[in-house]
Design an enzyme around this catalytic site. Structure first.
Site, mmCIF file in Angstrom:
data_model
loop_
_atom_site.group_PDB
_atom_site.id
_atom_site.type_symbol
_atom_site.label_atom_id
_atom_site.label_comp_id
_atom_site.label_asym_id
_atom_site.label_seq_id
_atom_site.Cartn_x
_atom_site.Cartn_y
_atom_site.Cartn_z
ATOM 1 N N GLN A 125 0.843 -1.198 0.000
ATOM 2 C CA GLN A 125 0.000 0.000 0.000
ATOM 3 C C GLN A 125 0.877 1.247 0.000
ATOM 4 O O GLN A 125 0.379 2.360 -0.100
ATOM 5 C CB GLN A 125 -0.856 0.031 1.275
ATOM 6 C CG GLN A 125 -1.849 -1.103 1.375
ATOM 7 C CD GLN A 125 -2.460 -1.153 2.770
ATOM 8 O OE1 GLN A 125 -2.309 -2.128 3.493
ATOM 9 N NE2 GLN A 125 -3.150 -0.106 3.158
ATOM 10 N N ASN A 126 2.188 1.049 0.160
ATOM 11 C CA ASN A 126 3.088 2.199 0.284
ATOM 12 C C ASN A 126 3.383 2.810 -1.078
ATOM 13 O O ASN A 126 3.440 2.116 -2.085
ATOM 14 C CB ASN A 126 4.389 1.781 0.964
ATOM 15 C CG ASN A 126 4.136 1.297 2.379
ATOM 16 O OD1 ASN A 126 3.087 1.609 2.951
ATOM 17 N ND2 ASN A 126 5.059 0.557 2.931
ATOM 18 N N ASP A 186 6.104 4.931 -1.369
ATOM 19 C CA ASP A 186 7.409 5.555 -1.156
ATOM 20 C C ASP A 186 8.564 4.906 -1.926
ATOM 21 O O ASP A 186 9.684 5.412 -1.911
ATOM 22 C CB ASP A 186 7.740 5.587 0.347
ATOM 23 C CG ASP A 186 7.654 4.201 1.009
ATOM 24 O OD1 ASP A 186 7.980 3.194 0.343
ATOM 25 O OD2 ASP A 186 7.262 4.136 2.187
ATOM 26 N N HIS A 195 -1.529 1.260 -4.344
ATOM 27 C CA HIS A 195 -1.920 2.667 -4.183
ATOM 28 C C HIS A 195 -1.040 3.599 -5.025
ATOM 29 O O HIS A 195 -1.039 4.809 -4.824
ATOM 30 C CB HIS A 195 -1.864 3.087 -2.709
ATOM 31 C CG HIS A 195 -2.921 2.437 -1.868
ATOM 32 N ND1 HIS A 195 -2.905 2.454 -0.491
ATOM 33 C CD2 HIS A 195 -4.042 1.750 -2.209
ATOM 34 C CE1 HIS A 195 -3.975 1.795 -0.026
ATOM 35 N NE2 HIS A 195 -4.676 1.358 -1.047
ATOM 36 N N CYS A 208 -0.726 12.198 -16.786
ATOM 37 C CA CYS A 208 -1.547 13.329 -17.229
ATOM 38 C C CYS A 208 -2.977 13.157 -16.691
ATOM 39 O O CYS A 208 -3.531 12.066 -16.732
ATOM 40 C CB CYS A 208 -1.545 13.366 -18.753
ATOM 41 S SG CYS A 208 -2.764 14.502 -19.427
ATOM 42 N N CYS A 253 -3.736 11.071 -21.231
ATOM 43 C CA CYS A 253 -2.920 10.751 -22.395
ATOM 44 C C CYS A 253 -1.528 10.327 -21.946
ATOM 45 O O CYS A 253 -1.052 10.738 -20.897
ATOM 46 C CB CYS A 253 -2.875 11.908 -23.397
ATOM 47 S SG CYS A 253 -2.149 13.415 -22.824
ATOM 48 N N CYS A 312 1.285 18.510 -18.869
ATOM 49 C CA CYS A 312 1.506 17.491 -19.891
ATOM 50 C C CYS A 312 2.068 18.122 -21.166
ATOM 51 O O CYS A 312 1.554 19.127 -21.642
ATOM 52 C CB CYS A 312 0.173 16.789 -20.181
ATOM 53 S SG CYS A 312 0.268 15.575 -21.498
ATOM 54 N N CYS A 336 -0.867 17.585 -24.134
ATOM 55 C CA CYS A 336 -2.153 18.280 -24.195
ATOM 56 C C CYS A 336 -2.209 19.523 -23.308
ATOM 57 O O CYS A 336 -3.180 20.272 -23.357
ATOM 58 C CB CYS A 336 -3.280 17.326 -23.798
ATOM 59 S SG CYS A 336 -3.303 16.952 -22.044
ATOM 60 N N GLU A 358 0.340 -5.012 18.380
ATOM 61 C CA GLU A 358 -0.929 -4.781 19.084
ATOM 62 C C GLU A 358 -2.095 -5.528 18.442
ATOM 63 O O GLU A 358 -2.021 -5.919 17.286
ATOM 64 C CB GLU A 358 -1.235 -3.280 19.086
ATOM 65 C CG GLU A 358 -0.273 -2.515 19.969
ATOM 66 C CD GLU A 358 -0.523 -1.026 19.875
ATOM 67 O OE1 GLU A 358 -1.633 -0.607 20.260
ATOM 68 O OE2 GLU A 358 0.371 -0.310 19.394
HETATM 69 ZN ZN LIG Z 1 -2.056 15.080 -21.531
#
Ligand SMILES: [Zn+2]
Length: 268
Positions: free
Chosen positions: A102-103, A105, A120, A128, A132, A161, A164, A231
């Site tokens: 889930q990190n 980093d 994640h 973008c 795109c 971007c 675009c 815990e």
């Molecule tokens: Zn773009």
């Protein structure tokens, strides 16, 4: 249990699910801890309101300033014993190994892990907003920021971007967005859960839905769930502590992982 899984022909994957807890030993603040709150001017933001696409679409510069501060924290952070031990376990198990994190980093990669689903996303990559092009690294010329440092004209230009002209965004899953395969490996992670003999859960309270689905899938398909947590406070403990195939190891992550590595070495 480890020996049994090593000898199985099917559903013999050793899957490691990690969350922010494993990186806290590297000095990175956990997202839900009190230091995960973002303060800008006099405004306090909780992750649940600040970490959304909705907030980004109205405050792009502010969100980028925060993310470029995080970029600095991440660049300075080094993997700890827990990250390194998981990487060594991968070398021992090879194709029987899967890491799901889930990190955002990138510390697992820094420690040498290869077979990894970042469910994640990753704070060191961008994409973008209009969709795109592909996911790419943050442009090299963009420097990390201090917490109070504003973006420069050049930063602003680089954060758009080239195709675009729309904003680039951090390639991470926000609270008001859904998991998917293309960016966050949803189906791949669920498929590995089905083939898992033992799922090790480390440093996550299980507050988001995919980790919950993954543990349920592993148990449903006959695998074990081993949680490492000092815990008895996680979703997994609440939900599964009466289940025979769930075990809680009350040890520090780095110590427990070292034991697991030694057992795998012994029976391999
Ligand atoms: Zn773009």
């Amino acid at each position: 249990m480890i020996q049994e899984t090593l000898q199985k022909e099917k559903r013999n994957l050793f899957t490691f699910l990690t969350g922010a807890g494993i990186s806290s030993e590297s000095g990175l603040p956990t997202y839900r801890g009190s230091d995960g709150i973002w303060i800008k001017g006099t405004k306090y933001h909780k992750p649940e309101e600040f970490g959304t696409f909705r907030y980004f679409s109205q405050n792009q510069e502010e969100v980028w300033q925060y993310n470029l501060f995080w970029k600095k924290l991440i660049e300075q952070a080094t993997p700890n014993q827990g990250h390194f031990t998981i990487s060594k376990i991968e070398q021992l198990l090879n194709k029987k190994f899967q890491l799901i994190t889930q990190n955002v980093d990138g510390l697992h990669q820094k420690a040498g892990s290869k077979n990894i689903f970042e469910i994640h996303g990753n704070k060191q990559t961008v994409r973008c907003v209009s969709g795109c092009g592909n996911v790419m690294p943050i442009p090299l010329e963009i420097k990390s920021k201090e917490l109070t440092e504003d973006l420069t004209e050049k930063d602003l230009e680089l954060l758009h971007c080239q195709n675009c002209g729309d904003w680039l965004r951090p390639n991470t899953l926000w609270f008001d967005e859904s998991y998917n395969e293309k960016l966050y490996f949803l189906n791949s992670a669920l498929k590995s859960a089905k083939n898992t003999g033992i799922l090790f859960v480390i440093g996550t309270s299980g507050a988001t839905t995919l980790p919950q689905m993954l543990t349920e899938t592993v148990l449903q398909y006959g695998g074990y769930v081993i949680e490492i947590n000092t815990e008895e406070n996680s979703y997994f403990f609440e939900r599964f502590s009466r289940t025979k195939k769930y075990i809680l190891i009350k040890k520090k992550a780095s110590d427990a992982l070292m034991n697991i590595k030694e057992i795998i070495e012994e029976y391999k």
